[in-house]
Design a protein around this motif. Structure first.
Motif, PDB file in Angstrom:
ATOM      1  N   LEU A  19       5.995 -14.829  -2.583  1.00  0.00           N
ATOM      2  CA  LEU A  19       7.192 -15.086  -1.789  1.00  0.00           C
ATOM      3  C   LEU A  19       7.504 -13.922  -0.854  1.00  0.00           C
ATOM      4  N   THR A  20       7.232 -12.710  -1.277  1.00  0.00           N
ATOM      5  CA  THR A  20       7.612 -11.538  -0.483  1.00  0.00           C
ATOM      6  C   THR A  20       6.510 -11.027   0.422  1.00  0.00           C
ATOM      7  N   GLY A  21       5.244 -11.307   0.083  1.00  0.00           N
ATOM      8  CA  GLY A  21       4.151 -10.825   0.915  1.00  0.00           C
ATOM      9  C   GLY A  21       2.849 -11.506   0.573  1.00  0.00           C
ATOM     10  N   THR A  22       2.604 -12.665   1.167  1.00  0.00           N
ATOM     11  CA  THR A  22       1.351 -13.381   0.917  1.00  0.00           C
ATOM     12  C   THR A  22       0.213 -12.710   1.682  1.00  0.00           C
ATOM     13  N   GLY A  23      -0.809 -12.275   0.942  1.00  0.00           N
ATOM     14  CA  GLY A  23      -1.962 -11.647   1.560  1.00  0.00           C
ATOM     15  C   GLY A  23      -2.987 -12.687   1.975  1.00  0.00           C
ATOM     16  N   ILE A  24      -3.597 -12.499   3.136  1.00  0.00           N
ATOM     17  CA  ILE A  24      -4.590 -13.428   3.674  1.00  0.00           C
ATOM     18  C   ILE A  24      -5.811 -12.631   4.118  1.00  0.00           C
ATOM     19  N   ALA A  25      -6.984 -13.064   3.700  1.00  0.00           N
ATOM     20  CA  ALA A  25      -8.231 -12.437   4.141  1.00  0.00           C
ATOM     21  C   ALA A  25      -9.164 -13.507   4.690  1.00  0.00           C
ATOM     22  N   THR A  26      -9.673 -13.297   5.894  1.00  0.00           N
ATOM     23  CA  THR A  26     -10.619 -14.207   6.529  1.00  0.00           C
ATOM     24  C   THR A  26     -11.714 -13.376   7.177  1.00  0.00           C
ATOM     25  N   LEU A  27     -12.637 -14.044   7.848  1.00  0.00           N
ATOM     26  CA  LEU A  27     -13.692 -13.339   8.559  1.00  0.00           C
ATOM     27  C   LEU A  27     -13.110 -12.375   9.589  1.00  0.00           C
ATOM     28  N   GLY A  28     -11.946 -12.724  10.132  1.00  0.00           N
ATOM     29  CA  GLY A  28     -11.316 -11.890  11.157  1.00  0.00           C
ATOM     30  C   GLY A  28     -10.588 -10.668  10.624  1.00  0.00           C
ATOM     31  N   GLY A  29     -10.471 -10.551   9.291  1.00  0.00           N
ATOM     32  CA  GLY A  29      -9.776  -9.408   8.718  1.00  0.00           C
ATOM     33  C   GLY A  29      -8.698  -9.837   7.742  1.00  0.00           C
ATOM     34  N   THR A  30      -7.767  -8.924   7.472  1.00  0.00           N
ATOM     35  CA  THR A  30      -6.687  -9.214   6.538  1.00  0.00           C
ATOM     36  C   THR A  30      -5.336  -9.121   7.235  1.00  0.00           C
ATOM     37  N   THR A  31      -4.384  -9.860   6.691  1.00  0.00           N
ATOM     38  CA  THR A  31      -3.022  -9.797   7.194  1.00  0.00           C
ATOM     39  C   THR A  31      -2.076 -10.144   6.051  1.00  0.00           C
ATOM     40  N   ARG A  32      -0.788 -10.100   6.325  1.00  0.00           N
ATOM     41  CA  ARG A  32       0.227 -10.323   5.292  1.00  0.00           C
ATOM     42  C   ARG A  32       1.385 -11.089   5.907  1.00  0.00           C
ATOM     43  N   VAL A  33       1.974 -11.997   5.131  1.00  0.00           N
ATOM     44  CA  VAL A  33       3.138 -12.768   5.582  1.00  0.00           C
ATOM     45  C   VAL A  33       4.360 -12.277   4.812  1.00  0.00           C
ATOM     46  N   PRO A  34       5.125 -11.333   5.370  1.00  0.00           N
ATOM     47  CA  PRO A  34       6.291 -10.814   4.653  1.00  0.00           C
ATOM     48  C   PRO A  34       7.526 -11.688   4.878  1.00  0.00           C
ATOM     49  N   THR A  35       8.248 -11.976   3.813  1.00  0.00           N
ATOM     50  CA  THR A  35       9.518 -12.692   3.934  1.00  0.00           C
ATOM     51  C   THR A  35      10.495 -12.125   2.913  1.00  0.00           C
ATOM     52  N   THR A  36      11.770 -12.349   3.148  1.00  0.00           N
ATOM     53  CA  THR A  36      12.806 -11.919   2.202  1.00  0.00           C
ATOM     54  C   THR A  36      13.728 -13.085   1.897  1.00  0.00           C
ATOM     55  N   GLY A  37      14.345 -13.023   0.746  1.00  0.00           N
ATOM     56  CA  GLY A  37      15.300 -14.049   0.340  1.00  0.00           C
ATOM     57  C   GLY A  37      16.366 -13.445  -0.554  1.00  0.00           C
ATOM     58  N   ARG A  38      17.371 -14.235  -0.837  1.00  0.00           N
ATOM     59  CA  ARG A  38      18.456 -13.792  -1.706  1.00  0.00           C
ATOM     60  C   ARG A  38      18.690 -14.831  -2.789  1.00  0.00           C
ATOM     61  N   ARG A  39      19.208 -14.380  -3.907  1.00  0.00           N
ATOM     62  CA  ARG A  39      19.459 -15.307  -5.022  1.00  0.00           C
ATOM     63  C   ARG A  39      20.434 -16.404  -4.636  1.00  0.00           C
ATOM     64  N   ARG A  40      21.339 -16.107  -3.728  1.00  0.00           N
ATOM     65  CA  ARG A  40      22.344 -17.117  -3.354  1.00  0.00           C
ATOM     66  C   ARG A  40      21.883 -18.014  -2.205  1.00  0.00           C
ATOM     67  N   ASP A  41      20.618 -17.908  -1.804  1.00  0.00           N
ATOM     68  CA  ASP A  41      20.099 -18.779  -0.745  1.00  0.00           C
ATOM     69  C   ASP A  41      20.227 -20.246  -1.146  1.00  0.00           C
ATOM     70  N   THR A  42      20.504 -21.089  -0.164  1.00  0.00           N
ATOM     71  CA  THR A  42      20.622 -22.520  -0.419  1.00  0.00           C
ATOM     72  C   THR A  42      19.228 -23.138  -0.594  1.00  0.00           C
TER      73      THR A  42
ATOM     74  N   ASP B  16      -5.810  -7.660  -2.587  1.00  0.00           N
ATOM     75  CA  ASP B  16      -6.069  -8.780  -3.493  1.00  0.00           C
ATOM     76  C   ASP B  16      -6.716  -9.936  -2.740  1.00  0.00           C
ATOM     77  N   ALA B  17      -6.199 -10.227  -1.543  1.00  0.00           N
ATOM     78  CA  ALA B  17      -6.756 -11.325  -0.747  1.00  0.00           C
ATOM     79  C   ALA B  17      -8.213 -11.053  -0.387  1.00  0.00           C
ATOM     80  N   LEU B  18      -8.521  -9.807  -0.055  1.00  0.00           N
ATOM     81  CA  LEU B  18      -9.896  -9.451   0.295  1.00  0.00           C
ATOM     82  C   LEU B  18     -10.827  -9.614  -0.909  1.00  0.00           C
ATOM     83  N   ILE B  19     -10.366  -9.200  -2.082  1.00  0.00           N
ATOM     84  CA  ILE B  19     -11.171  -9.363  -3.290  1.00  0.00           C
ATOM     85  C   ILE B  19     -11.410 -10.841  -3.569  1.00  0.00           C
ATOM     86  N   LEU B  20     -10.393 -11.670  -3.389  1.00  0.00           N
ATOM     87  CA  LEU B  20     -10.535 -13.106  -3.615  1.00  0.00           C
ATOM     88  C   LEU B  20     -11.563 -13.703  -2.654  1.00  0.00           C
TER      89      LEU B  20
END
Length: 200
Positions: free
Chosen positions: A35-58, A160-164
């Protein structure tokens, strides 16, 4: 005709290239879903999808967040022959366990909808492939990934994504680097889809 489900166990052996063809270059993606940082690894390299949330989110806000992560993952990986995702950690407690599980299935379902075969790699198998020990912490996996592949990885999510991804390629007979036997044994504990149809 027998069809393997997502969770059927397939032997950890390389998939042969089609008869009469040269070596195939497999397109493999590694996904460390979070939820906070999905790691992605492809032939083009690695990247990360950072997001934030709160407990009171709808519900709507939580759904929007998970949809954003899923859409970004699909855009980043494009068309691949295999997506290797880290399996859920069933012993995790605290935090947003329900939302993490929902995100995992949202991404896996989206991959399946695109007919992208999915391999499920347990956290301990990912750690063992990287370091030789299934109980290694993320920092050790990050260090091992950087040393083995000569990559600069800003976070353990990308490591982790690169190892996978490396595990998927190794399973398909195209390892990214030489790996000791005790590390390679981790491939046997994963759930590999049947790529026979893809190979043909």
């Amino acid at each position: 005709m027998t069809t393997l489900s997502l969770f059927d166990q397939a032997p950890a052996r390389p998939v042969p290239a089609p008869a009469g063809a040269g070596p195939r270059r497999w397109r493999v993606a590694g996904l460390d879903i979070s939820l906070t940082g999905t790691g992605i690894a492809t032939l083009g390299g690695t990247t990360r999808v950072p997001t934030t949330g709160r407990r009171r989110d709808t519900i709507t806000q939580r759904n929007t967040r998970m949809r954003h992560i899923t859409d970004t993952v699909l855009t980043e990986i494009g068309t691949v022959d295999l997506a290797c995702v880290e399996g859920p950690s069933h012993h995790s407690v605290g935090g947003s366990v329900w939302d993490r599980g929902g995100l995992w299935w949202l991404i896996v379902s989206a991959l399946c909808a695109r007919d992208i075969p999915v391999a499920v790699i347990p956290p301990m198998s990912r750690a063992k492939y990287a370091t030789g020990k299934g109980n290694s912490r993320k920092a050790a996996v990050l260090d091992a990934a950087q040393r083995r592949y000569g990559a600069i990885l800003p976070t353990d999510d990308e490591a982790d994504a690169l190892i996978l991804r490396a595990m998927g390629l190794h399973h398909l007979g195209q390892p990214l680097a030489e790996v000791p036997d005790e590390h390679r044994a981790a491939l046997g504990g994963c759930q590999w889809p049947d790529l026979g149809a893809v190979a043909r």
